[in-house]
Design a protein around this motif. Structure first.
Motif, short mmCIF file in Angstrom:
data_model
loop_
_atom_site.label_atom_id
_atom_site.label_comp_id
_atom_site.label_asym_id
_atom_site.label_seq_id
_atom_site.Cartn_x
_atom_site.Cartn_y
_atom_site.Cartn_z
N GLU A 1 33.67 27.57 -26.17
CA GLU A 1 33.78 27.21 -24.80
C GLU A 1 35.19 26.87 -24.59
O GLU A 1 35.65 27.90 -24.65
N SER A 2 34.93 26.76 -23.25
CA SER A 2 36.16 26.80 -22.87
C SER A 2 36.45 25.34 -21.71
O SER A 2 35.52 24.45 -21.89
N ALA A 3 37.70 25.53 -21.10
CA ALA A 3 37.59 24.01 -19.78
C ALA A 3 36.52 24.28 -18.88
O ALA A 3 36.00 23.65 -17.90
N GLY B 1 37.15 15.65 -29.66
CA GLY B 1 36.80 17.06 -29.72
C GLY B 1 35.61 17.21 -29.56
O GLY B 1 34.72 16.58 -30.32
N CYS B 2 35.10 18.30 -29.58
CA CYS B 2 33.37 18.57 -30.11
C CYS B 2 33.20 19.48 -30.58
O CYS B 2 33.38 20.88 -31.18
N SER B 3 32.31 19.57 -31.84
CA SER B 3 32.03 20.69 -32.34
C SER B 3 33.28 21.41 -33.91
O SER B 3 34.03 20.34 -34.26
N LEU B 4 33.73 21.65 -33.88
CA LEU B 4 35.11 22.74 -34.47
C LEU B 4 36.00 22.08 -33.70
O LEU B 4 36.56 21.40 -34.89
N GLY B 5 36.13 21.88 -32.46
CA GLY B 5 37.62 20.28 -31.69
C GLY B 5 36.75 19.35 -32.04
O GLY B 5 38.62 19.43 -32.80
N LEU C 1 42.50 21.81 -24.57
CA LEU C 1 42.97 22.57 -25.35
C LEU C 1 42.69 23.81 -24.71
O LEU C 1 41.18 23.12 -25.84
N GLU C 2 42.68 25.12 -24.70
CA GLU C 2 41.30 26.27 -24.79
C GLU C 2 42.23 26.40 -25.86
O GLU C 2 43.03 27.34 -26.06
N LEU C 3 40.99 27.06 -27.19
CA LEU C 3 41.47 27.11 -28.73
C LEU C 3 42.09 28.99 -28.45
O LEU C 3 42.00 29.65 -27.61
N ALA C 4 42.64 28.94 -29.36
CA ALA C 4 42.70 30.78 -30.03
C ALA C 4 42.32 31.75 -29.19
O ALA C 4 40.84 31.35 -29.86
N GLY C 5 42.45 32.59 -28.10
CA GLY C 5 40.33 33.35 -27.99
C GLY C 5 39.86 32.83 -27.63
O GLY C 5 38.70 33.23 -27.01
N HIS C 6 40.03 31.71 -26.49
CA HIS C 6 38.75 30.69 -26.30
C HIS C 6 39.63 31.31 -24.59
O HIS C 6 41.03 30.72 -24.26
N THR D 1 33.22 24.95 -19.71
CA THR D 1 31.61 24.71 -20.19
C THR D 1 31.05 23.48 -19.48
O THR D 1 31.96 21.97 -19.22
N TRP D 2 29.62 23.17 -20.04
CA TRP D 2 29.32 22.68 -19.22
C TRP D 2 29.73 21.03 -19.78
O TRP D 2 30.38 20.17 -18.69
N GLY D 3 29.99 20.29 -21.14
CA GLY D 3 30.83 18.81 -22.21
C GLY D 3 31.93 19.09 -21.03
O GLY D 3 31.93 17.65 -21.08
N VAL D 4 33.26 19.64 -21.21
CA VAL D 4 34.31 19.66 -20.35
C VAL D 4 33.86 18.91 -18.97
O VAL D 4 34.75 17.90 -18.65
N GLN D 5 33.46 19.93 -18.39
CA GLN D 5 32.76 19.36 -16.96
C GLN D 5 32.13 18.13 -16.89
O GLN D 5 32.24 17.11 -15.90
N THR D 6 31.48 17.50 -17.94
CA THR D 6 31.30 15.92 -17.89
C THR D 6 32.42 15.38 -18.16
O THR D 6 32.27 14.61 -17.45
#
Length: 184
Positions: free
Chosen positions: A97-99, A171-175, A121-126, A101-106
Motif C-alpha cells: 500500500e501507499s498514501a 495502522g492497517c494490517s502490517l501497519g 508513513l510510506e514504509l520502506a520499499g513502498h 491506496t483506497w483505505g488511506v484515501q478514505t
C-alpha cells in the motif's frame, strides 16, 4: 517540499488510461487526493522514508482545495483559524500500500471532514520511500527495522507538528502490528 492538493477524477467518462487502479464502483466517482506536503526523513539505518501530509499547512490553506463535499463547511470555517492545533492522526499502511491506496484515501476524506491532520508513513520499499539496497519494491526489511521506522516517524512528526492538540497512531494490517509494537 509543499504541494498543492489536487484531485484526479475517476469518472466513467474518462479514458481507461486516466482511471485510478482501484477503479469506479457502478459509475461512482472516486477521487485521488494528493498530499498537501511531504516530510521525508532519513531513518537511523539510512533509509529515506517518505511521509505524506494531508490537511492545512502551517502557512494556511490546503483543506479548501481537497474535496469540497467531504467537509462540513460550518465546522471547517470555525476551525481554519487554528488549524495549527488540529490533532494528528499518524497512520502506517499495510504491505503493498501507499498514501494513494483506497483505505488511506478514505481516511483523508474522514480527517478533512473532522479537522484532523492525517500524516502517512510510506514504509520502506513502498510509495515514494526507498528500501535497503538488497531489497526491492513492496518488500519489507526486518520487522524490528520497520518498528524502529515507525518509532522515528512518531518522534519526527510529533516534533514537526508540535502545536497540534496531540496525536493518535493507527495502522492497517502490517501497519497496525507495527504501531502496536512501536507504542510499547
Amino acid at each position: 517540499m509543499t504541494k498543492t492538493p489536487t484531485m484526479v477524477d475517476n469518472s466513467p467518462n474518462e479514458s481507461p488510461s486516466s482511471q485510478l487502479a482501484f477503479g469506479g464502483n457502478g459509475g461512482s466517482v472516486l477521487r485521488l487526493i494528493t498530499a498537501s506536503s511531504q516530510c521525508p526523513f532519513k531513518s537511523s539505518d539510512g533509509v529515506l522514508l517518505n511521509v505524506e501530509c494531508f490537511g492545512p499547512n502551517y502557512g494556511g490553506g490546503g483543506i479548501d482545495n481537497i474535496h469540497a463535499s467531504t467537509a462540513d463547511h460550518s465546522m471547517h470555517k470555525r476551525s481554519m483559524h487554528n488549524s495549527d492545533e488540529w490533532p494528528l492522526l499518524l497512520y502506517v499502511h499495510g504491505v503493498c500500500e501507499s498514501a494513494e491506496t483506497w483505505g488511506v484515501q478514505t481516511l483523508v476524506q474522514y480527517c478533512a471532514k473532522h479537522c484532523w491532520r492525517l500524516i502517512v508513513l510510506e514504509l520502506a520499499g513502498h510509495g515514494l520511500s526507498e528500501n535497503k539496497a538488497a531489497l526491492g519494491r513492496a518488500t519489507c526489511p526486518n520487522f524490528d527495522d520497520l518498528v524502529n521506522h515507525v518509532v522515528e516517524f512518531a518522534e519526527q512528526m510529533s516534533g514537526k507538528f508540535s502545536r497540534s492538540r496531540g496525536f493518535a497512531m493507527c495502522g492497517c494490517s502490517l501497519g497496525g502490528a507495527l504501531v502496536s509494537f512501536a507504542v510499547r
